[in-house]
Scaffold this motif. Structure first.
Motif, PDB file in Angstrom:
ATOM      1  N   SER A  51     -14.777  14.461  56.636  1.00 56.71           N
ATOM      2  CA  SER A  51     -14.334  13.092  56.886  1.00 56.71           C
ATOM      3  C   SER A  51     -13.550  12.604  55.685  1.00 56.71           C
ATOM      4  O   SER A  51     -13.820  12.990  54.542  1.00 56.71           O
ATOM      5  CB  SER A  51     -15.524  12.167  57.156  1.00 56.71           C
ATOM      6  N   VAL A  52     -12.558  11.757  55.950  1.00 54.07           N
ATOM      7  CA  VAL A  52     -11.682  11.286  54.892  1.00 54.07           C
ATOM      8  C   VAL A  52     -11.075   9.957  55.329  1.00 54.07           C
ATOM      9  O   VAL A  52     -10.930   9.683  56.528  1.00 54.07           O
ATOM     10  CB  VAL A  52     -10.573  12.339  54.604  1.00 54.07           C
ATOM     11  N   SER A  54      -8.450   7.279  56.401  1.00 50.64           N
ATOM     12  CA  SER A  54      -7.232   7.449  57.195  1.00 50.64           C
ATOM     13  C   SER A  54      -6.267   6.318  56.892  1.00 50.64           C
ATOM     14  O   SER A  54      -6.667   5.144  56.796  1.00 50.64           O
ATOM     15  CB  SER A  54      -7.559   7.474  58.683  1.00 50.64           C
ATOM     16  N   GLU A 239      -2.613  13.684  49.935  1.00 51.36           N
ATOM     17  CA  GLU A 239      -2.378  13.391  51.345  1.00 51.36           C
ATOM     18  C   GLU A 239      -2.755  14.626  52.171  1.00 51.36           C
ATOM     19  O   GLU A 239      -2.343  15.750  51.853  1.00 51.36           O
ATOM     20  CB  GLU A 239      -0.915  13.035  51.594  1.00 51.36           C
ATOM     21  N   LEU A 240      -3.530  14.402  53.225  1.00 49.72           N
ATOM     22  CA  LEU A 240      -3.964  15.478  54.107  1.00 49.72           C
ATOM     23  C   LEU A 240      -3.472  15.217  55.519  1.00 49.72           C
ATOM     24  O   LEU A 240      -3.224  14.078  55.906  1.00 49.72           O
ATOM     25  CB  LEU A 240      -5.495  15.573  54.136  1.00 49.72           C
ATOM     26  N   CYS A 241      -3.333  16.283  56.292  1.00 47.29           N
ATOM     27  CA  CYS A 241      -3.042  16.177  57.720  1.00 47.29           C
ATOM     28  C   CYS A 241      -4.108  16.947  58.497  1.00 47.29           C
ATOM     29  O   CYS A 241      -4.759  17.857  57.954  1.00 47.29           O
ATOM     30  CB  CYS A 241      -1.664  16.758  58.057  1.00 47.29           C
ATOM     31  N   THR A 242      -4.273  16.574  59.759  1.00 47.48           N
ATOM     32  CA  THR A 242      -5.224  17.282  60.615  1.00 47.48           C
ATOM     33  C   THR A 242      -4.708  18.682  60.915  1.00 47.48           C
ATOM     34  O   THR A 242      -3.556  18.861  61.293  1.00 47.48           O
ATOM     35  CB  THR A 242      -5.443  16.514  61.932  1.00 47.48           C
ATOM     36  N   HIS A 252      -6.700  23.960  51.786  1.00 48.91           N
ATOM     37  CA  HIS A 252      -7.525  22.833  52.227  1.00 48.91           C
ATOM     38  C   HIS A 252      -8.398  22.346  51.075  1.00 48.91           C
ATOM     39  O   HIS A 252      -8.676  23.085  50.125  1.00 48.91           O
ATOM     40  CB  HIS A 252      -8.404  23.217  53.422  1.00 48.91           C
ATOM     41  N   PHE A 286      -8.846  19.731  57.806  1.00 48.82           N
ATOM     42  CA  PHE A 286      -7.665  19.094  57.222  1.00 48.82           C
ATOM     43  C   PHE A 286      -6.929  20.088  56.328  1.00 48.82           C
ATOM     44  O   PHE A 286      -7.545  20.951  55.703  1.00 48.82           O
ATOM     45  CB  PHE A 286      -8.055  17.872  56.379  1.00 48.82           C
ATOM     46  N   LEU A 352      -5.940  10.704  54.963  1.00 46.56           N
ATOM     47  CA  LEU A 352      -5.372  11.371  56.135  1.00 46.56           C
ATOM     48  C   LEU A 352      -4.117  10.618  56.556  1.00 46.56           C
ATOM     49  O   LEU A 352      -4.152   9.420  56.810  1.00 46.56           O
ATOM     50  CB  LEU A 352      -6.396  11.390  57.271  1.00 46.56           C
ATOM     51  N   ARG A 355       1.284  13.430  60.750  1.00 46.89           N
ATOM     52  CA  ARG A 355       1.978  14.707  60.585  1.00 46.89           C
ATOM     53  C   ARG A 355       3.447  14.497  60.196  1.00 46.89           C
ATOM     54  O   ARG A 355       4.071  15.370  59.597  1.00 46.89           O
ATOM     55  CB  ARG A 355       1.884  15.493  61.902  1.00 46.89           C
TER      56      ARG A 355
END
Length: 459
Positions: A51-52, A54, A239-242, A252, A286, A352, A355
């Motif tokens: 979890s992060v 968003s 910054e992360l993406c799904t 990751h 992620f 999060l 994209r």
């Protein structure tokens, strides 16, 4: 430790005018290289990050967003030559859309943000000694891009390539420039510090930096993320993406079991027998975009305290001194990754993001996508996807990998992909004008093939 080898390398760096901070970092990694290190991060030593925060849920007021952006500087990593695509200059100078290069679009994105939000937002490139001259020449076409007396770029450090057999600095009389290499983009922190630019930015009133690769046009100025980062109080954020099934190779973040610290793990740091864990997009949901934010004051404090050594994991890159000559001496290039610095800051965090903030161009497959009608370039020079599907492009590397070949085979532009699901080409195909791809298309043939003008390719 090979004291003679390290002494020779340090002397070579001093004679070349390399900063004391960079020499300190090099000396640290030289000792790591000589020690026993696998660089592996086993699955049993980490917990998945499940979890992060968003961006979609961030509560940032317009005033807070603008105020935070006014204290932000954008830094673009610009040391790559695009050699994998056959280029011999900065990849950022490759045309992307409407004759505009990556660099042109980045400059226009920043200028548009300045106008929209009433901020200075300096844009600074981290160049290598191989990309600096071409980049600065290209920036002359953007006379309004410089802010006050801040430089448009700073140089990534250089370090000696080390002979693989005895770890002494390699000599190569045929081309002495090949005796040197950049230390990876993890050098950004050392280069900012050692060049004096970090102090200059802080003295000018800037507090935050947003950093990304110059080939990622999705990493646009974001007042919302700036506001979120400022309010978080964190020293550092990624910054992360799904993750999807197509993102199994990307690095990751994970939580280190021993101390609860966020860390970055890449494929090279995963034991081979545990790659099933690494590639499981459900276990590690992620991926890391290499879009990073850091607090300039807290970065400086950490670098001063640690004598410029953040302690990023070492990447020992085994090559030959002349990459084009496999018979030239074997060397080791010591490198680090920028994103690994997340492990060096207690309280580091992540967010999060959509994209759309991750549009890297590492191959001509990805260049096809960003040049296609899947995207439109807005008045703010953001690339916006206009269809609702992810299109897979797979071009035959024998005929499309090098940019010169790619350009000749798509002399009239890449095909329309707006109605495509996938576009795969195996063979020596050349495409005419106004070619359209619909659904899933796979072309395969022996010998030279021509796709005529106005052709619609479909399943």
């Amino acid at each position: 430790m090979s004291e003679a080898g390290l002494a020779q390398a340090v002397e070579k760096m001093e004679q070349a005018g390399v900063s004391p901070a960079a020499i300190s970092v090099f000396s640290h990694y030289y000792q790591v290289l000589e020690g026993e290190h696998t660089g592996f991060i086993p699955e049993e030593t980490i917990s998945p990050l499940t979890s992060v925060d968003s961006l979609a849920d961030a509560q940032v007021s317009p005033e807070q967003a603008r105020e935070s952006l006014s204290k932000t500087v954008m830094i673009k990593l610009n040391g790559g030559l695009g050699t994998s695509m056959g280029m011999d200059k900065a990849k950022s100078l490759l045309p992307v859309r409407s004759g505009l290069t990556f660099l042109d679009i980045i400059c226009r994105q920043v200028l548009a943000a300045r106008q929209s939000y009433g901020v200075k937002l300096p844009l600074i490139f981290m160049d290598s000694f191989r990309t600096q001259a071409d980049t600065l020449a290209a920036l002359e076409k953007h006379p309004g891009i410089q802010v006050d007396d801040l430089p448009l770029d700073f140089l990534q450090n250089q370090e000696p390539k080390l002979r693989a057999d005895d770890l002494t600095p390699v000599s190569w009389d045929k081309d002495p420039s090949l005796e040197w290499c950049p230390p990876g983009h993890g050098d950004i922190y050392t280069a900012l510090f050692g060049s004096g630019l970090l102090d200059k930015l802080i003295d000018a009133g800037y507090r935050y930096a947003m950093t990304s690769n110059s080939d990622n046009l999705g990493a646009t100025p974001s007042p919302e993320i700036a506001g979120w980062f400022a309010s978080s109080g964190a020293p550092y954020a990624a910054e992360l993406c799904t993750r999807t099934v197509n993102d199994r190779k990307g690095g990751h973040l994970a939580i280190r079991e021993s101390d609860g610290q966020l860390i970055l793990r890449d494929t090279a740091q995963t034991p081979p027998e545990q790659m099933d864990y690494f590639t499981d997009e459900h276990r590690h949901p992620f991926f890391h975009t290499n879009n990073l934010w850091f607090d300039l004051l807290k970065l400086r404090d950490a670098l001063v305290e640690r004598n410029a050594v953040l302690g990023l994991p070492l990447i020992a890159n085994h090559k030959t001194v002349d990459p084009s000559d496999p018979d030239s001496p074997a060397v080791i290039q010591m490198e680090t990754a920028m994103g690994a610095a997340i492990a060096s800051f207690a309280g580091a965090t992540a967010i999060l993001v959509p994209r759309s903030r991750f549009l890297p161009v590492k191959t001509t497959n990805e260049l096809t996508l960003v040049r296609s009608d899947i995207y439109e370039l807005g008045e703010d020079f953001h690339l916006r996807q206009v269809n609702d599907r992810n299109v897979e492009v797979d071009l035959d590397s024998h005929f499309f990998k090098k940019i010169a070949d790619f350009e000749s085979r798509f002399a009239f532009g890449v095909p329309s992909l707006r109605d495509a699901n996938s576009f795969k080409v195996s063979g020596a195909f050349t495409f005419g004008r106004n070619v359209k791809v619909v659904g899933d298309v796979a072309l395969s043939a022996e010998g030279e093939q021509m796709v005529p003008d106005n052709t619609t390719l479909s399943e």
